[in-house]
Design a protein around this motif. Structure first.
Motif, PDB file in Angstrom:
ATOM      1  N   GLU A 167      21.800  24.669   3.443  1.00 22.58           N
ATOM      2  CA  GLU A 167      20.733  23.689   3.638  1.00 22.58           C
ATOM      3  C   GLU A 167      19.440  24.255   4.217  1.00 22.58           C
ATOM      4  OE1 GLU A 167      23.148  20.752   5.842  1.00 22.58           O
ATOM      5  OE2 GLU A 167      22.672  19.415   4.159  1.00 22.58           O
ATOM      6  N   SER A 168      19.516  25.280   5.062  1.00 19.66           N
ATOM      7  CA  SER A 168      18.304  25.889   5.620  1.00 19.66           C
ATOM      8  C   SER A 168      18.646  27.282   6.140  1.00 19.66           C
ATOM      9  CB  SER A 168      17.748  25.036   6.765  1.00 19.66           C
ATOM     10  OG  SER A 168      18.546  25.188   7.918  1.00 19.66           O
ATOM     11  N   ARG A 169      17.624  28.058   6.488  1.00 23.89           N
ATOM     12  CA  ARG A 169      17.841  29.414   7.026  1.00 23.89           C
ATOM     13  C   ARG A 169      18.430  29.385   8.438  1.00 23.89           C
ATOM     14  NH1 ARG A 169      15.885  34.163   4.061  1.00 23.89           N
ATOM     15  NH2 ARG A 169      16.359  35.142   6.037  1.00 23.89           N
ATOM     16  N   ASP A 170      18.558  28.197   9.018  1.00 24.01           N
ATOM     17  CA  ASP A 170      19.086  28.066  10.377  1.00 24.01           C
ATOM     18  C   ASP A 170      20.604  27.953  10.428  1.00 24.01           C
ATOM     19  OD1 ASP A 170      16.449  28.027  11.305  1.00 24.01           O
ATOM     20  OD2 ASP A 170      16.327  25.852  11.107  1.00 24.01           O
ATOM     21  N   ARG A 171      21.251  27.865   9.275  1.00 21.02           N
ATOM     22  CA  ARG A 171      22.708  27.701   9.235  1.00 21.02           C
ATOM     23  C   ARG A 171      23.308  28.707   8.259  1.00 21.02           C
ATOM     24  NH1 ARG A 171      25.638  22.371   6.911  1.00 21.02           N
ATOM     25  NH2 ARG A 171      27.786  23.114   7.011  1.00 21.02           N
ATOM     26  N   LEU A 172      23.955  29.733   8.824  1.00 23.52           N
ATOM     27  CA  LEU A 172      24.590  30.764   8.012  1.00 23.52           C
ATOM     28  C   LEU A 172      26.007  30.347   7.653  1.00 23.52           C
ATOM     29  CD1 LEU A 172      23.710  33.989  10.032  1.00 23.52           C
ATOM     30  CD2 LEU A 172      22.473  33.023   8.098  1.00 23.52           C
ATOM     31  N   ARG A 173      26.458  30.761   6.499  1.00 26.08           N
ATOM     32  CA  ARG A 173      27.864  30.630   6.123  1.00 26.08           C
ATOM     33  C   ARG A 173      28.353  32.035   5.811  1.00 26.08           C
ATOM     34  NH1 ARG A 173      29.814  25.658   3.360  1.00 26.08           N
ATOM     35  NH2 ARG A 173      29.428  24.942   5.477  1.00 26.08           N
ATOM     36  N   LEU A 174      29.428  32.429   6.473  1.00 24.65           N
ATOM     37  CA  LEU A 174      29.968  33.778   6.376  1.00 24.65           C
ATOM     38  C   LEU A 174      31.431  33.708   5.965  1.00 24.65           C
ATOM     39  CD1 LEU A 174      29.335  36.829   7.007  1.00 24.65           C
ATOM     40  CD2 LEU A 174      30.319  36.383   9.264  1.00 24.65           C
ATOM     41  N   HIS A 175      31.762  34.358   4.844  1.00 27.15           N
ATOM     42  CA  HIS A 175      33.140  34.450   4.360  1.00 27.15           C
ATOM     43  C   HIS A 175      33.620  35.872   4.648  1.00 27.15           C
ATOM     44  CE1 HIS A 175      32.834  30.884   1.485  1.00 27.15           C
ATOM     45  NE2 HIS A 175      31.582  31.082   1.861  1.00 27.15           N
ATOM     46  N   VAL A 176      34.713  35.997   5.403  1.00 28.02           N
ATOM     47  CA  VAL A 176      35.328  37.299   5.654  1.00 28.02           C
ATOM     48  C   VAL A 176      36.799  37.202   5.279  1.00 28.02           C
ATOM     49  CG1 VAL A 176      33.733  37.967   7.496  1.00 28.02           C
ATOM     50  CG2 VAL A 176      35.864  36.826   8.090  1.00 28.02           C
ATOM     51  N   GLU A 177      37.383  38.330   4.917  1.00 26.60           N
ATOM     52  CA  GLU A 177      38.811  38.311   4.625  1.00 26.60           C
ATOM     53  C   GLU A 177      39.540  37.789   5.854  1.00 26.60           C
ATOM     54  OE1 GLU A 177      40.441  41.850   2.921  1.00 26.60           O
ATOM     55  OE2 GLU A 177      38.747  42.060   1.541  1.00 26.60           O
TER      56      GLU A 177
END
Length: 165
Positions: free
Chosen positions: A140-150
């Protein structure tokens, strides 16, 4: 016989906040369907790269020239196996642990964790983050990261964040 399980750290309880400090708030995201798709990517529409902005419900995230991670896709499009439209889909929902990262400290975190320039992140969301191969984009914006890690590296990531304090 020795109980070797006692030598490993316990798996954290991911139901609450995973980490909070240095201006960031990290939580686990549950219930996402995640599929790797390879081949003809046209049926999945536009994709985003590293630090690209996805919508709140669905995302098509570029990993390589002919591969994307599709988050919360239409189940008919991502049924496992080869599709007549020229792509293959694999359910990887159990493979990746997903974190949301928010807060005023996000720019500092990116400067420390990434090996790429956050202002010129590139077309692939597959990045090295805190020494781990990860998938990184915004929601939604640069203020909320989503990070997928194993999944096996999720506890390490939290330890790395705690070590920054």
């Amino acid at each position: 016989m020795r109980d070797l399980a006692q030598s490993w750290p316990r798996i954290p309880d991911w139901s609450g906040t995973a980490y909070e400090g240095r201006g960031i708030h990290v939580t686990t995201v549950r219930g996402l369907s995640q599929h790797l798709v390879s081949g003809n990517l046209a049926p999945f529409g536009d994709d985003i790269g590293a630090l690209g902005i996805a919508g709140p419900d669905r995302a098509t995230v570029r990993l390589a020239r002919d591969r994307v991670l599709v988050v919360n896709a239409d189940p008919a499009l991502v049924s496992p196996g080869w599709h007549a439209d020229g792509y293959a889909a694999t359910d990887v929902s159990a493979l990746y642990h997903v974190f949301d990262i928010t807060g005023a400290g996000v720019p500092d975190l990116l400067a420390e964790a990434l090996l790429i320039d956050p202002d010129n992140a590139g077309p692939s969301a597959a990045v090295m983050f805190a020494g781990l191969q990860a998938i990184l984009y915004c929601v939604e914006s640069r203020d909320r990261l989503r990070l997928h890690v194993e999944r096996g590296h999720a506890a390490y990531l939290v330890s790395w964040l705690e070590a920054r304090d």
